[in-house]
Every structure is written in C-alpha cells, then in structure tokens.
Motif scaffolding. Structure first.
Motif, PDB file in Angstrom:
ATOM      1  N   GLY A   1      -4.205   2.955   3.131  1.00 38.04           N
ATOM      2  CA  GLY A   1      -4.685   1.573   3.152  1.00 38.04           C
ATOM      3  C   GLY A   1      -3.118   0.903   4.328  1.00 38.04           C
TER       4      GLY A   1
ATOM      5  N   TYR B   1       1.075  -1.094   0.559  1.00 38.42           N
ATOM      6  CA  TYR B   1       0.121   0.390   0.287  1.00 38.42           C
ATOM      7  C   TYR B   1       1.196   1.233  -0.056  1.00 38.42           C
ATOM      8  CZ  TYR B   1      -3.868  -2.366   1.354  1.00 38.42           C
ATOM      9  OH  TYR B   1      -5.160  -3.773   1.401  1.00 38.42           O
TER      10      TYR B   1
ATOM     11  N   ASN C   1      -2.666   4.770  -2.250  1.00 35.41           N
ATOM     12  CA  ASN C   1      -3.365   4.170  -0.999  1.00 35.41           C
ATOM     13  C   ASN C   1      -2.343   4.603   0.188  1.00 35.41           C
ATOM     14  OD1 ASN C   1      -5.100   3.027   0.743  1.00 35.41           O
ATOM     15  ND2 ASN C   1      -4.800   0.791  -0.758  1.00 35.41           N
TER      16      ASN C   1
END
Length: 526
Positions: free
Chosen positions: A261, A247, A258
């Motif tokens: 994440g 991520y 991300n």
C-alpha cells in the motif's frame, strides 16, 4: 477532557470559527458567543472558517503572534504552536537535534526521560484535538440541510463548500494521523457524533488506522487540483502522501504490514505534477512557495501569519554562537538548536545537503546540552530568499514548513521495495540516486544496487529529511528509537547514550484527560 478547562473560541486573526479551544471532549457543544445565527449569514463566513482550520497548523491564537491563545493560557503560546510542538516531539528525542534551553519539559525530551506531566507532550495532544474539533464543527455546519435552512442555495457556493468539506476531512485526517503516531489509542470522534455530555470512548490504533484509510481513499479525487493557484491547500497528491506515510508504518500501528500500500500510494505521488527542486537549499528559504517539490506546506508569512512557533522558531533557535542573525534574515539569534553528533557524522564529504551547517566555534560532540557551542549548528531554514533578499519581517519569517515533499515519496518507494512491497529495485535505486545526485551535484554520491539496503535508507532519510519532523517515526518503525540497539548522545539521559524503555515509543496521554474521562486507559509504562 474536562470541558470546564476549555477556552471558548471566538473570531480570530480575521477568521471566524466555532470550536472548543484546547479541549479533547469533542462531544460537548462548544461554548462561544458566536452562534450559527450570527456567523453564517454571509457566504464568506464559510471561506473564513475553512481558512481558520488551515491556519490552526500555522498560528497559535487569535491575535497576531500572541495575546489571545487557542489553548489554555497555562501553555506558553509560542511553545505550544502546532508545528513547533510536533517538531519538538519528532526531533528532540532522536539522534538529530538537541536544544540548549532549560525550560520545563525540554531537558526530558532531549534525553528520553519525559513523564506524563511533560508540558510539550500535553500541548501536542491538545493541539491535535483542537484541530480535529474545528474540522468536525466545520463539517457539522456545512451539511446540505444547514445550508438550505440558511438560504444558501447558490449552486456555485454549494460546490465551493463541498470542496471545503473534503479539505476539512483531510486536515482532520492529518491530525488524527499525528495522534495515532504519537499517542496510539485515542478518542475517535467525528462530525457524525452527537454533541452531549457523554465523554468519548477510546479507539484502538486499528480503528483509527481503518478510519484514516477509508477517509483518505474516499476524498482523494475531490480535493483541489495541485498547482500554484491552490498552493497551501490539500490536494489529491497530499492525500496520497498521507496514505503512504500511514501504510509505511502500518505494522507499528496495527501489527500488520502494508508496504504494498505504501508503494502504491508513493507511486501516485511521484506520478505528478511535482518534481525535485534543482536546488536542495532553496526548499527551505523564504520564497520556497515557488518550489516544485513541496506537496503540502504549512505556509508562513512574516506580516500576515505571525507566530513564535513554526519556522520562526526553527530559524531563530538554530542561530547562535558567532553566527550573524542578519545572514539568515532575522533580527536576533535564540541560541538553542544544534545537531547531535550522530546526525552530523552521517553526512559524507561532498554532500551539499550539509553545506548550510555552521561549524565555526562549534564542536561536533554535544558534551554539554546547555552550551550552544557544543554541537554543530544547522540553520536549515532561513528567512532569506533564493536571491539573498531578507523576508518581509525580521522577526516572523516567510519560510513555509514543508510537511510533505516529493523526496520523501522517493524514499518511501525505495523502502517499500526493500521490505517486500513489490515494485522495482532498479526504480528504487534510480529514485535514491536522483536525490544523491542533487545532493552532490554530480554522480559522485551515487550508490550501487548492493548498497541499497534498509540501513542505508534509514541513514538517507536522516540526511535528506533532516529536521523536517520525520525522525522519531522512522526510528520507531526500524525498532531503534528505544532500547539499546542504537545509542546516540544523551539518549537515556547519559552523554554517551544508554538504552531506554520500550514504552517511550508512545507518548503518554495527559493526566487530566484520564481524570476527566474514565473511558481512557493510559499507555503502558506510564
């Protein structure tokens, strides 16, 4: 890959397995004298098989330190061991390390001047797919249908094999992540693909990323519990750590960030049961299996897991000059690895993470790559225990390689916060200062909220995770691995550093792969 160049696999180092050694054509049935009918009659064969998948990260062949290599004999067995080629690919082209040897391929890695024929790059590609091939074959051979056909109906055995299956999926994901990060678009073949003569298609980075996220999310809850009894095996936190790494670099891999994440996955790791080791130094010694910080190691044992790669390489190659080999628990120095001056100068006074640096007779500047005395020596890994005793073998070391450890999760959390992934800047500061307080032994190294910047995190990763195989990935994520924004010694083949081409952010696919598989397209710029 052209399967005709692959070696057949056989029983090795006490572990029996099936697979295609050193080949990437994972849709071709392996050629071997070992078959389902003569290997899987015993329940213990499944334990041996998954053990061999694990040891693919630690050993290089099927006979002790050398003699029956996994890959084609044209690859030096020591040079082509998994951790060694991964470390080489991640560290030598960066601002952290230089190696003085003139073996074909190494000077080009020192200077970011490699080509498609670089043997270390090719060996890394084959190591990745050797691992993936073994994991796929394990999964093919352990379906419920296969177990029933062989009469393995014991409930306890089936439950054990079910756990082995998720471990194989983790190991496959780990190697696919390495492939995604180092090479970009590569074939994506799983146990669900039928064996046959058709070469595999090339997957996009997005497709590989999506596969990894799906796999790791699915298996997290089924992996062995972390703890001393399962040391060296994949665990739920190991899967979370791998997700955090994926991520964190999602924007590089897919074009879409991300960081939320990455932060969530890092939090899952930090939640336990791991804790920072009280001693930074002891994380890298011969009894580091006792460290509460290591989440996923590649275990080494001087008597039972002998290799010329792994930490055997890191310990011996870091020793030279006026250094005493016995002080590091080994029988000889290899006169190879040193710090580039940019890495050495990153450490401030009082930072005990630099306490192991060896400066006597060593210059800071690397004016000559081939001269071991040019560049400060950095024997981070040593084959002595925390009490000063030597390891079990003076040549092959006992020191485990920490693929993932808790400090990295702390730094991922902090970076994700700064990049807009949520979380708390106060908590990020607490995590960073915990590492610095350990490093300094007090609060002298603590920073303020205003000092917590992305540039600081990159530097702190260079200090905390020095020579642990993270630096290239970090510099690529920051946009500084290539180009002229950040120069270091010998970047671009110039002593003072020079801008390098952007296509070097990825390594090339091996030339033989392109010849054998018309579905593959070379990375741009090669």
């Amino acid at each position: 890959m052209n399967f005709r160049t692959c070696k057949a696999m056989a029983a090795a180092a006490g572990f029996m397995f099936l697979g295609a050694a050193g080949c990437t054509d994972l849709t071709v049935e392996p050629k071997s004298t070992i078959t389902e009918s003569n290997i899987f009659t015993s329940a213990s064969s499944y334990r041996a098989f998954i053990a061999r998948v694990y040891t693919g990260l630690a050993i290089s062949g099927q006979q002790g330190a050398a003699g029956r290599p996994d890959l084609d004999p044209s690859f030096d067995e020591g040079f082509s061991q998994y951790v060694r080629v991964y470390w080489t690919a991640q560290e030598l082209p960066t601002d952290e390390a230089v190696i003085g040897w003139n073996d074909t391929g190494l000077p080009e890695l020192n200077t970011q001047t490699w080509a498609v024929t670089n043997g270390f790059v090719v060996a890394m590609y084959y190591r990745i797919f050797f691992q993936i091939g073994m994991a796929n074959e394990f999964l093919r051979q352990t379906t419920d249908e296969k177990l029933s056909a062989r009469g393995h109906n014991d409930a306890a055995l089936r439950a054990e094999i079910a756990t082995f299956r998720v471990e194989a999926r983790f190991l496959r994901a780990l190697s696919y992540w390495h492939g995604l990060d180092l090479f970009g678009s590569i074939p994506l073949v799983t146990d669900a693909d039928e064996l046959g003569p058709i070469p595999p298609a090339q997957a996009t980075r997005q497709e590989i990323y999506d596969f990894l996220v799906s796999e790791l999310t699915d298996i997290q809850g089924d992996l062995p519990a972390p703890g001393a009894a399962n040391y060296g095996r994949a665990s739920g936190p190991a899967a979370s750590m791998l997700l955090a790494k994926i991520y964190l670099n999602a924007e590089v891999y897919t074009g879409t960030a991300n960081y939320a994440g990455a932060l969530t996955a890092a939090q899952a790791v930090i939640a336990g049961p791991y804790s920072l080791d009280n001693s930074y130094r002891e994380i890298f010694l011969a009894d580091n299996h006792t460290s509460p910080e290591i989440i996923f190691p590649v275990p080494q044992d001087g008597l039972r897991t002998q290799t010329w790669g792994g930490t055997t390489f890191l310990v011996h190659a870091s020793c030279g000059g006026s250094m005493s080999a016995s002080a590091y628990g080994i029988d000889g120095c290899w006169w190879g690895l040193r710090l580039k001056q940019q890495a050495y100068n990153r450490f401030g006074a009082g930072d005990n993470r630099a306490a192991f640096f060896y400066t006597s007779g060593q210059s800071v500047a690397v004016n000559s790559i081939g001269n071991f005395n040019d560049g400060v020596a950095a024997p981070k890994f040593a084959n002595v225990t925390s009490t000063g005793s030597p390891g079990s073998h003076p040549t092959h070391v006992d020191t485990d390689f920490p693929m993932f450890r808790l400090a990295d999760a702390y730094l991922i959390y902090a970076e994700a916060v700064l990049r807009g992934g949520g979380g708390s800047q106060g908590q990020a500061l607490t995590y960073v200062n915990a590492l610095r307080q350990r490093a300094y032994g007090n609060a002298n190294g603590s920073i303020t909220s205003g000092q917590l910047t992305l540039d600081f995190i990159l530097d702190e990763r260079g200090r905390e995770l020095l020579w642990e195989g993270h630096r290239r990935t970090d510099l690529v994520r920051y946009g500084r691995f290539t180009g002229g924004t950040y120069l270091w010694a010998w970047k671009g083949g110039v002593a003072a550093g020079a801008a390098s081409a952007a296509h070097l952010n990825l390594y090339p696919l091996p030339a033989n792969e392109l010849i054998a598989n018309p579905k593959l397209t070379q990375n741009p710029g090669y």
